[in-house]
Design an enzyme around this catalytic site. Structure first.
Site, short mmCIF file in Angstrom:
data_model
loop_
_atom_site.label_atom_id
_atom_site.label_comp_id
_atom_site.label_asym_id
_atom_site.label_seq_id
_atom_site.Cartn_x
_atom_site.Cartn_y
_atom_site.Cartn_z
N LYS A 174 -1.15 -3.73 -1.44
CA LYS A 174 -1.73 -3.68 -0.06
C LYS A 174 -2.97 -2.97 -0.35
O LYS A 174 -2.78 -1.76 -0.75
CB LYS A 174 -0.82 -3.14 1.01
CG LYS A 174 -1.42 -2.70 2.34
CD LYS A 174 -0.49 -1.91 3.37
CE LYS A 174 -1.17 -1.30 4.60
NZ LYS A 174 -0.27 -0.79 5.57
N HIS A 196 7.22 -1.23 5.68
CA HIS A 196 6.44 -1.60 6.88
C HIS A 196 7.09 -2.70 7.64
O HIS A 196 7.38 -3.58 7.01
CB HIS A 196 4.91 -1.52 6.66
CG HIS A 196 4.16 -1.64 7.89
ND1 HIS A 196 4.13 -2.51 8.90
CD2 HIS A 196 3.20 -0.67 8.25
CE1 HIS A 196 3.13 -2.16 9.78
NE2 HIS A 196 2.59 -0.87 9.35
N CYS A 221 -1.22 5.17 7.21
CA CYS A 221 -1.55 4.40 5.85
C CYS A 221 -2.96 4.50 5.29
O CYS A 221 -3.06 5.07 4.09
CB CYS A 221 -0.59 3.13 6.06
SG CYS A 221 -1.52 2.20 7.38
N ASP A 257 5.02 1.90 1.79
CA ASP A 257 4.64 2.03 3.05
C ASP A 257 5.25 2.41 4.26
O ASP A 257 6.41 1.38 4.45
CB ASP A 257 3.74 0.56 3.22
CG ASP A 257 2.68 0.49 4.31
OD1 ASP A 257 2.76 1.40 5.13
OD2 ASP A 257 2.18 -0.71 4.41
N ASP A 258 5.09 3.45 4.71
CA ASP A 258 6.08 4.02 5.62
C ASP A 258 7.48 4.27 5.12
O ASP A 258 8.31 4.35 6.06
CB ASP A 258 6.11 3.00 6.92
CG ASP A 258 5.09 2.57 7.51
OD1 ASP A 258 3.89 3.21 7.24
OD2 ASP A 258 4.99 2.06 8.49
N LYS A 296 5.58 9.37 11.33
CA LYS A 296 4.30 8.96 11.15
C LYS A 296 3.43 8.99 12.43
O LYS A 296 3.98 8.62 13.30
CB LYS A 296 4.65 7.43 10.84
CG LYS A 296 3.04 6.52 10.50
CD LYS A 296 3.54 5.16 10.21
CE LYS A 296 2.23 4.27 10.23
NZ LYS A 296 2.22 2.71 10.09
N ARG A 346 -4.41 6.11 1.71
CA ARG A 346 -4.86 5.15 0.37
C ARG A 346 -6.08 5.40 0.13
O ARG A 346 -6.61 5.25 -0.92
CB ARG A 346 -4.64 3.78 1.23
CG ARG A 346 -3.07 3.60 1.12
CD ARG A 346 -2.94 2.25 1.84
NE ARG A 346 -1.45 2.14 2.38
CZ ARG A 346 -0.44 1.30 1.57
NH1 ARG A 346 -0.96 0.34 0.63
NH2 ARG A 346 0.71 1.52 1.92
N HIS A 362 -5.80 -2.58 2.55
CA HIS A 362 -6.24 -2.02 3.89
C HIS A 362 -7.48 -1.07 3.93
O HIS A 362 -7.64 -0.19 4.79
CB HIS A 362 -4.90 -1.14 4.05
CG HIS A 362 -4.92 -1.22 5.89
ND1 HIS A 362 -3.96 -0.41 6.45
CD2 HIS A 362 -5.21 -1.72 6.85
CE1 HIS A 362 -4.17 -0.20 7.73
NE2 HIS A 362 -5.01 -1.12 7.89
N ASP A 378 3.04 6.70 1.62
CA ASP A 378 1.80 6.87 2.24
C ASP A 378 1.88 7.54 3.47
O ASP A 378 0.81 8.34 3.91
CB ASP A 378 0.98 5.64 2.48
CG ASP A 378 1.90 4.49 3.59
OD1 ASP A 378 2.79 4.86 4.11
OD2 ASP A 378 1.27 3.58 3.89
N ASN A 379 2.93 7.71 4.19
CA ASN A 379 2.95 8.79 5.55
C ASN A 379 4.67 8.81 5.70
O ASN A 379 5.16 8.32 4.93
CB ASN A 379 2.09 8.25 6.59
CG ASN A 379 2.42 6.75 6.86
OD1 ASN A 379 1.34 6.01 6.65
ND2 ASN A 379 3.65 6.34 7.02
#
Length: 629
Positions: free
Chosen positions: A128, A237, A52, A14-15, A402, A56, A130, A344-345
């Site tokens: 996660k 994150h 994110c 994540d990030d 991001k 996903r 989301h 994810d980014n």
């Protein structure tokens, strides 16, 4: 005898930045991810979205996020007019309630776990989500047989919620999207274990799922069923938090600041062949924060410590990836498992302290409950981020980070180890520069599993097909690339946009409401990514014919995916729907405030080792009472 179908393990950070892990030039210790690269390959032109949950949604559906229901972060759609995040000046209100902006996986799509489960796979998830917070939008409702999921976009990694223990009626609140709301299978989790830490705990849970699979505890035929395991971390994150044992390993490593780190990372990227030797990196854009040389010694120490914590979080991810890989090897399933690791980014570069929307409740919350002293950074009661300069050390040579549709926001690392029978066209430990996207995962897995996408209908409802392409023809030598040379791809996130055909890419960035003035200029720009991967030199005037073609392709992308244009440069402006979607009444993730079974009463929820009293004195709870520290 029929060929054994492969298992699938999709690991999502994540990030995470492009050059954070070791096999992408980073100094952070990631031996397990590096081993995957040695046994597989690394992608240099792999793309997600700029944020994110939209990314996903693409993994889960194989189609564009604007089709799947995550046209924008649901949290950004909730932002009241005049308080938009990260400097986005366009109001998100016009997209509220529109098709494709539901804030959860909508009914127009079928998910990867749904199709694989129907095809006989055991579907597992730990991490996660989301992609929806109600039970009917949760992982168990969208195809996962076993799941333990963080439903919100972020949370305290130690599961700490100090405000829930405060008896002050006017206690400031953190973002609702930062609550550690979890669900196990079909039930909300009302209490996390005392020793909870997100990455470690998600790893332990997935490991137990796999052990149960081997032991046949889930169903009687588990050992005969291949598995699909989705392993999405919520690290690194913010808030930057990790057990101190990890932080200490990086003490002093970043004391010379982000600019020095950027140079070291770029040199290593060139050495590894991940970027060209003559690549020109985009200049750092971070007007909203001081340059490193302008910081006081105290601020430098805290900034470098934040980067140390971040590095520790990445190493902790790697440790937990290793737990799963080691187990698969132990039970003889590693060779038969496709493993993909990605982000994810792009790296998170938000300078939230400069964001007017962050002031007030969120900042008051941090000042009241958290201890961001130098020696406490990384602990459960610290809350920090590392900002745009460290992020651009990671995304270089690309532009920005991001939330931007430039390469710094959407180009992500991707490591793939393919199962036996699918030899990668590049040698082991090799690099591929073929263009690919996060939407390609679902068609690839279905191809390997021998499963068919059910479009145009699934269980009585109409659904769309996939926009991604299977990698299998490329892997088996039937195709020289994953996508055709003239393939078109588009991106849009809150008024920031891009469209690409081959090496030509058009980018639109609105001028920012606050922060770096050089981030966008309210016009479409044109870049040749082969010659200018840093997106520095706008060629729109030199090649008006190319620009005209790409803008026509952009219009086609908007039409096909249902993008809601937020300014005239992106298409026809759509009227707001404030009357049906008021700022304070519509958010899907606000539902638990009505006590719909998601949260117990505050006094029953989580431990609180430290807090402040009403006078601002730091206290702790001990022996049934509070005492001043």
């Amino acid at each position: 005898m029929a060929k054994k179908r492969p298992n699938f393990l999709i690991i999502l950070a994540d990030d995470l930045g492009f050059s954070d892990v070791g096999c992408y030039g980073g100094e952070i210790k990631t031996p397990n991810i590096d081993k995957l690269a040695r046994d597989g390959c690394r992608f240099t032109d792999f793309h997600a979205t700029a944020l994110c949950s939209p990314s996903r949604s693409m993994i889960m559906t194989g189609t564009d996020n604007h089709i799947a229901g995550l046209g924008c972060l649901v949290e950004w759609l909730a932002t009241p007019t005049g308080a938009n995040p990260k400097g986005v000046k366009e109001s998100q209100a016009p997209a509220r309630g529109k098709l494709g902006y539901e804030g959860y996986l909508n009914e127009r799509v079928v998910t990867l776990p749904e199709v694989l489960h129907d095809a006989g796979y055991l579907t597992l998830m730990s991490g996660k989500w989301h992609l929806g917070l109600r039970k009917d939008k949760s992982p168990c409702a969208r195809g996962f047989e076993k799941s333990f999921a963080l439903l919100t976009g972020a949370s305290n990694h130690f599961g700490w919620e100090p405000q829930l223990e405060d008896d002050a009626p006017d206690a400031p609140k953190m973002f609702s999207s930062n609550d550690p709301l979890h669900m196990e299978d079909g039930e909300y989790v009302h209490k996390l274990p005392e020793d909870w830490y997100s990455s470690n705990s998600y790893g332990d849970i997935l490991l137990q799922y796999l052990k149960d699979w081997q032991a046949g505890k889930t169903t009687s035929d588990d050992q005969d069923r291949p598995f699909f395991a989705y392993y999405p971390f919520t690290a690194p994150h913010w808030p930057l938090q990790v057990p101190q044992e990890y932080v200490k390993r990086y003490r002093g490593m970043y004391d010379d600041g982000p600019d020095a780190l950027r140079l070291r990372r770029l040199a290593k990227l060139k050495e590894l062949g991940l970027v060209g030797q003559d690549v020109e990196p985009h200049p750092v854009v971070a007007d909203e924060v001081p340059a490193w040389a302008e910081l006081s010694p105290e601020h430098k120490a805290k900034s470098s410590r934040a980067m140390e914590v971040y590095a520790g979080m990445v190493e902790c991810i790697d440790h937990n990836v290793g737990k799963i890989i080691d187990y698969l090897e132990e039970v003889g399933e590693l060779d038969n498992t496709l493993i993909m690791f990605m982000s994810d980014n792009g790296a998170e570069g938000g300078a939230h302290e400069a964001n007017p929307a962050f002031h007030g409740g969120p900042m008051a919350h941090l000042q009241r409950y958290y201890n961001n002293s130098l020696d406490n950074l990384g602990n459960h009661d610290s809350f920090c981020w590392y900002g745009p300069r460290w992020a651009q050390a990671s995304t270089a040579p690309s532009r920005m980070y991001k939330s931007y549709t430039t390469e710094g926001g959407i180009r992500v690392p991707c490591v793939a180890k393919f199962p036996a029978g699918y030899e990668c066209p590049v040698p082991k430990n090799g690099i591929t520069h073929k263009f690919s996207t996060i939407m390609d995962i679902m068609p690839t897995l279905l191809d390997m599993a021998g499963a068919q996408h059910p479009a145009p209908s699934y269980k009585g409802r109409e659904i769309v097909g996939m926009r991604g392409r299977s990698m299998v023809p490329w892997l088996t030598g039937q195709s020289a690339s994953i996508h055709t040379a003239d393939a078109v791809e588009g991106w849009e996130m809150s008024g920031r946009a891009a469209v690409r055909k081959g090496n030509w890419k058009a980018v639109y960035l609105p001028a920012r409401k606050y922060g770096p003035s050089r981030a966008g200029n309210d016009k479409w720009e044109l870049f040749d990514l082969e010659e200018d991967p840093g997106e520095i030199y706008d060629l729109s005037e030199q090649h008006p014919d190319v620009m005209k073609e790409l803008l026509k392709l952009w219009d086609q992308y908007v039409m096909e995916t249902g993008v809601v244009p937020l300014n005239p440069a992106l298409g026809e402006y759509i009227a707001a729907t404030e009357e049906q979607m008021p700022d304070d009444g519509w958010m899907e993730y606000e539902f638990w405030k009505k006590r719909e079974g998601a949260r117990e009463e505050p006094e029953k929820f989580f431990r609180t080792p430290k807090r402040f009293d009403r006078q601002g004195n730091r206290v702790e709870y001990k022996d049934g009472d509070f005492r001043r520290l």
